[in-house]
Design a protein around this motif. Structure first.
Motif, PDB file in Angstrom:
ATOM      1  N   GLU A 130       0.824  -1.213   0.000  1.00 37.98           N
ATOM      2  CA  GLU A 130       0.000   0.000   0.000  1.00 37.98           C
ATOM      3  C   GLU A 130       0.851   1.253   0.000  1.00 37.98           C
ATOM      4  N   TRP A 131       1.952   1.225   0.757  1.00 39.44           N
ATOM      5  CA  TRP A 131       2.859   2.378   0.836  1.00 39.44           C
ATOM      6  C   TRP A 131       3.478   2.687  -0.526  1.00 39.44           C
ATOM      7  N   MET A 132       4.011   1.669  -1.190  1.00 37.19           N
ATOM      8  CA  MET A 132       4.685   1.902  -2.470  1.00 37.19           C
ATOM      9  C   MET A 132       3.704   2.261  -3.577  1.00 37.19           C
ATOM     10  N   TYR A 133       2.564   1.580  -3.647  1.00 35.80           N
ATOM     11  CA  TYR A 133       1.608   1.902  -4.704  1.00 35.80           C
ATOM     12  C   TYR A 133       0.969   3.271  -4.483  1.00 35.80           C
ATOM     13  N   ARG A 134       0.802   3.659  -3.237  1.00 35.85           N
ATOM     14  CA  ARG A 134       0.217   4.959  -2.933  1.00 35.85           C
ATOM     15  C   ARG A 134       1.123   6.094  -3.423  1.00 35.85           C
ATOM     16  N   ILE A 135       2.419   5.963  -3.192  1.00 31.59           N
ATOM     17  CA  ILE A 135       3.346   7.027  -3.559  1.00 31.59           C
ATOM     18  C   ILE A 135       3.798   6.917  -5.016  1.00 31.59           C
ATOM     19  N   ASN A 136       4.090   5.715  -5.470  1.00 34.01           N
ATOM     20  CA  ASN A 136       4.671   5.535  -6.805  1.00 34.01           C
ATOM     21  C   ASN A 136       3.651   5.533  -7.937  1.00 34.01           C
ATOM     22  N   VAL A 137       2.398   5.206  -7.627  1.00 36.95           N
ATOM     23  CA  VAL A 137       1.391   5.074  -8.679  1.00 36.95           C
ATOM     24  C   VAL A 137       0.221   6.037  -8.482  1.00 36.95           C
ATOM     25  N   LEU A 138      -0.443   5.955  -7.337  1.00 36.77           N
ATOM     26  CA  LEU A 138      -1.600   6.820  -7.103  1.00 36.77           C
ATOM     27  C   LEU A 138      -1.188   8.285  -7.052  1.00 36.77           C
ATOM     28  N   GLY A 139      -0.053   8.575  -6.412  1.00 31.13           N
ATOM     29  CA  GLY A 139       0.397   9.965  -6.298  1.00 31.13           C
ATOM     30  C   GLY A 139       0.554  10.656  -7.634  1.00 31.13           C
ATOM     31  N   PRO A 140       1.306  10.096  -8.587  1.00 30.03           N
ATOM     32  CA  PRO A 140       1.433  10.734  -9.897  1.00 30.03           C
ATOM     33  C   PRO A 140       0.090  10.907 -10.611  1.00 30.03           C
ATOM     34  N   LEU A 141      -0.802   9.928 -10.490  1.00 24.05           N
ATOM     35  CA  LEU A 141      -2.104  10.039 -11.144  1.00 24.05           C
ATOM     36  C   LEU A 141      -2.919  11.190 -10.556  1.00 24.05           C
ATOM     37  N   LEU A 142      -2.947  11.286  -9.228  1.00 18.92           N
ATOM     38  CA  LEU A 142      -3.682  12.375  -8.592  1.00 18.92           C
ATOM     39  C   LEU A 142      -3.047  13.736  -8.901  1.00 18.92           C
ATOM     40  N   LEU A 143      -1.721  13.762  -9.044  1.00 25.18           N
ATOM     41  CA  LEU A 143      -1.049  15.022  -9.362  1.00 25.18           C
ATOM     42  C   LEU A 143      -1.440  15.506 -10.752  1.00 25.18           C
ATOM     43  N   ILE A 144      -1.433  14.621 -11.729  1.00 26.98           N
ATOM     44  CA  ILE A 144      -1.823  15.027 -13.083  1.00 26.98           C
ATOM     45  C   ILE A 144      -3.290  15.440 -13.106  1.00 26.98           C
ATOM     46  N   GLN A 145      -4.128  14.747 -12.370  1.00 22.49           N
ATOM     47  CA  GLN A 145      -5.541  15.118 -12.284  1.00 22.49           C
ATOM     48  C   GLN A 145      -5.687  16.539 -11.744  1.00 22.49           C
ATOM     49  N   ALA A 146      -4.938  16.853 -10.674  1.00 20.02           N
ATOM     50  CA  ALA A 146      -5.024  18.183 -10.074  1.00 20.02           C
ATOM     51  C   ALA A 146      -4.431  19.255 -10.981  1.00 20.02           C
ATOM     52  N   ALA A 147      -3.444  18.875 -11.795  1.00 17.93           N
ATOM     53  CA  ALA A 147      -2.760  19.842 -12.658  1.00 17.93           C
ATOM     54  C   ALA A 147      -3.490  20.105 -13.971  1.00 17.93           C
ATOM     55  N   LEU A 148      -4.489  19.299 -14.308  1.00 15.44           N
ATOM     56  CA  LEU A 148      -5.157  19.408 -15.615  1.00 15.44           C
ATOM     57  C   LEU A 148      -5.593  20.833 -15.976  1.00 15.44           C
ATOM     58  N   PRO A 149      -6.178  21.606 -15.053  1.00 17.44           N
ATOM     59  CA  PRO A 149      -6.617  22.956 -15.441  1.00 17.44           C
ATOM     60  C   PRO A 149      -5.471  23.889 -15.822  1.00 17.44           C
ATOM     61  N   TYR A 150      -4.240  23.511 -15.496  1.00 17.05           N
ATOM     62  CA  TYR A 150      -3.113  24.426 -15.676  1.00 17.05           C
ATOM     63  C   TYR A 150      -2.103  23.934 -16.710  1.00 17.05           C
ATOM     64  N   LEU A 151      -2.407  22.849 -17.416  1.00 14.49           N
ATOM     65  CA  LEU A 151      -1.516  22.366 -18.462  1.00 14.49           C
ATOM     66  C   LEU A 151      -1.725  23.169 -19.737  1.00 14.49           C
ATOM     67  N   PRO A 152      -0.696  23.296 -20.588  1.00 13.75           N
ATOM     68  CA  PRO A 152      -0.859  23.993 -21.866  1.00 13.75           C
ATOM     69  C   PRO A 152      -1.905  23.303 -22.743  1.00 13.75           C
ATOM     70  N   ASN A 153      -2.410  24.024 -23.714  1.00 10.12           N
ATOM     71  CA  ASN A 153      -3.403  23.473 -24.643  1.00 10.12           C
ATOM     72  C   ASN A 153      -2.879  23.408 -26.071  1.00 10.12           C
ATOM     73  N   ASP A 154      -1.562  23.495 -26.227  1.00  8.00           N
ATOM     74  CA  ASP A 154      -0.989  23.541 -27.577  1.00  8.00           C
ATOM     75  C   ASP A 154       0.080  22.487 -27.817  1.00  8.00           C
ATOM     76  N   ARG A 155       0.056  21.414 -27.040  1.00  3.03           N
ATOM     77  CA  ARG A 155       1.015  20.314 -27.140  1.00  3.03           C
ATOM     78  C   ARG A 155       2.419  20.703 -26.685  1.00  3.03           C
ATOM     79  N   SER A 156       2.580  21.864 -26.112  1.00  2.00           N
ATOM     80  CA  SER A 156       3.917  22.282 -25.685  1.00  2.00           C
ATOM     81  C   SER A 156       4.284  21.752 -24.305  1.00  2.00           C
ATOM     82  N   GLY A 157       3.318  21.186 -23.578  1.00  2.00           N
ATOM     83  CA  GLY A 157       3.594  20.677 -22.249  1.00  2.00           C
ATOM     84  C   GLY A 157       4.444  19.417 -22.281  1.00  2.00           C
TER      85      GLY A 157
END
Length: 296
Positions: free
Chosen positions: A133-160
């Motif tokens: 649970e510790w490793m999957y929470r940090i190594n897998v769930l964490g990156p997924l939740l981070l990208i989810q939270a960052a979606l409103p602030y990513l570029p819209n022109d493929r430059s990201g």
């Protein structure tokens, strides 16, 4: 064509390929994360340094001061636990608040490097659910939740640019890495999915280091280093250079079979994937292990 530096963000008169970009690096207080931060900043990017524990606060602060002074870019530190359900969203909110406090420009995250990760080895009989649970929470769930939270602030022109730090453990079947290797395989699978889902916004790639000379390497028991010999010995770029490499590495070369990477070497490959020139590369796992893992 690069963006001009946002108002309130330091700039230089020298043209740098990432001038005006904003990069977020998780687990950035030391090791590969710190090396990536230095590399991207040297190319003109302002950086957000994430760390998770109070013990890393001093290192993160010192690194931020070093980067801001040496490279004349804005550098923010944000404490947030990527492995908690609310940590990634807190990281994005805190980064946004810190940025807007110093700039009137639009808050846009141009680069995300998912570097934070944890590892623990155990045989099948010694495996513990809490470690899973510790490793999957940090190594897998964490990156997924981070990208989810960052979606409103990513570029819209493929430059990201999104770069995920995987590992050759995802594919080499190292003994006692049922869980850790599985987390990195899952991260690589998400890399390919994100490359499709985010195609109009950014490229998404992963890199797969082998052993790297970080604090994790320094704490590794010598017998574990010796267990890597069959792989290290056959890695084309792992040959020890007695006039160049650290003395400890030279002294252990016969037992270990070669040298680990230096963090700056992995950081250079990450930075390459963050460049404008890497715009036609997405959904890939790129070698960052000196040839220890060669895929076709």
């Amino acid at each position: 064509m690069t963006k001009s530096a946002p108002q309130g963000i330091p700039s230089t008169t020298t043209s740098r390929p990432l001038e005006g970009k904003l990069a977020l690096i998780t687990g950035a207080s030391r090791g590969i994360g710190a090396a990536v931060a230095r590399n991207l900043a040297s190319k003109g990017a302002s950086v957000i340094l994430n760390y998770s524990s109070e013990s890393s606060a001093c290192q993160a602060s010192s690194l931020a001061q070093e980067i801001a002074t040496q490279y004349a870019v804005a550098c923010f530190t944000v404490k947030a636990d990527i492995g908690s359900p609310t940590g990634p969203a807190l990281l994005i909110k805190s980064a946004r608040d810190s940025f807007l406090a110093k700039s009137q420009a639009k808050f846009q995250i141009d680069i995300i490097v998912n570097n934070a990760g944890v590892a623990s080895n155990a045989s099948i009989q010694d495996f513990q659910i809490k470690d899973f649970e510790w490793m999957y929470r940090i190594n897998v769930l964490g990156p997924l939740l981070l990208i989810q939270a960052a979606l409103p602030y990513l570029p819209n022109d493929r430059s990201g640019r999104i770069v995920n730090l995987s590992s050759i453990s995802s594919s080499e079947g190292f003994v006692e890495q049922s869980v850790y290797g599985g987390t990195k395989a899952a991260l690589e699978a998400m890399t390919r999915t994100w490359a499709r889902e985010l195609a109009e916004r950014c490229t998404v790639n992963a890199v797969n280091p082998g052993p790297v000379k970080t604090d994790m390497w320094d704490k590794m028991p010598l017998e574990h280093r010796g267990g890597l010999r069959p792989w290290t010995f056959h890695s084309p770029l792992a040959a020890v250079r007695e006039e160049i490499d650290e003395q400890e590495i030279v002294d252990q070369k016969e037992f270990v079979g070669g040298r680990p990477a230096y963090p700056s070497e992995v950081a250079g490959i990450v930075a390459m994937l963050c460049s404008h020139d890497a715009g036609w590369c997405t959904g890939q796992v790129v070698c960052a292990n000196g040839g220890m893992r060669m895929a076709i």
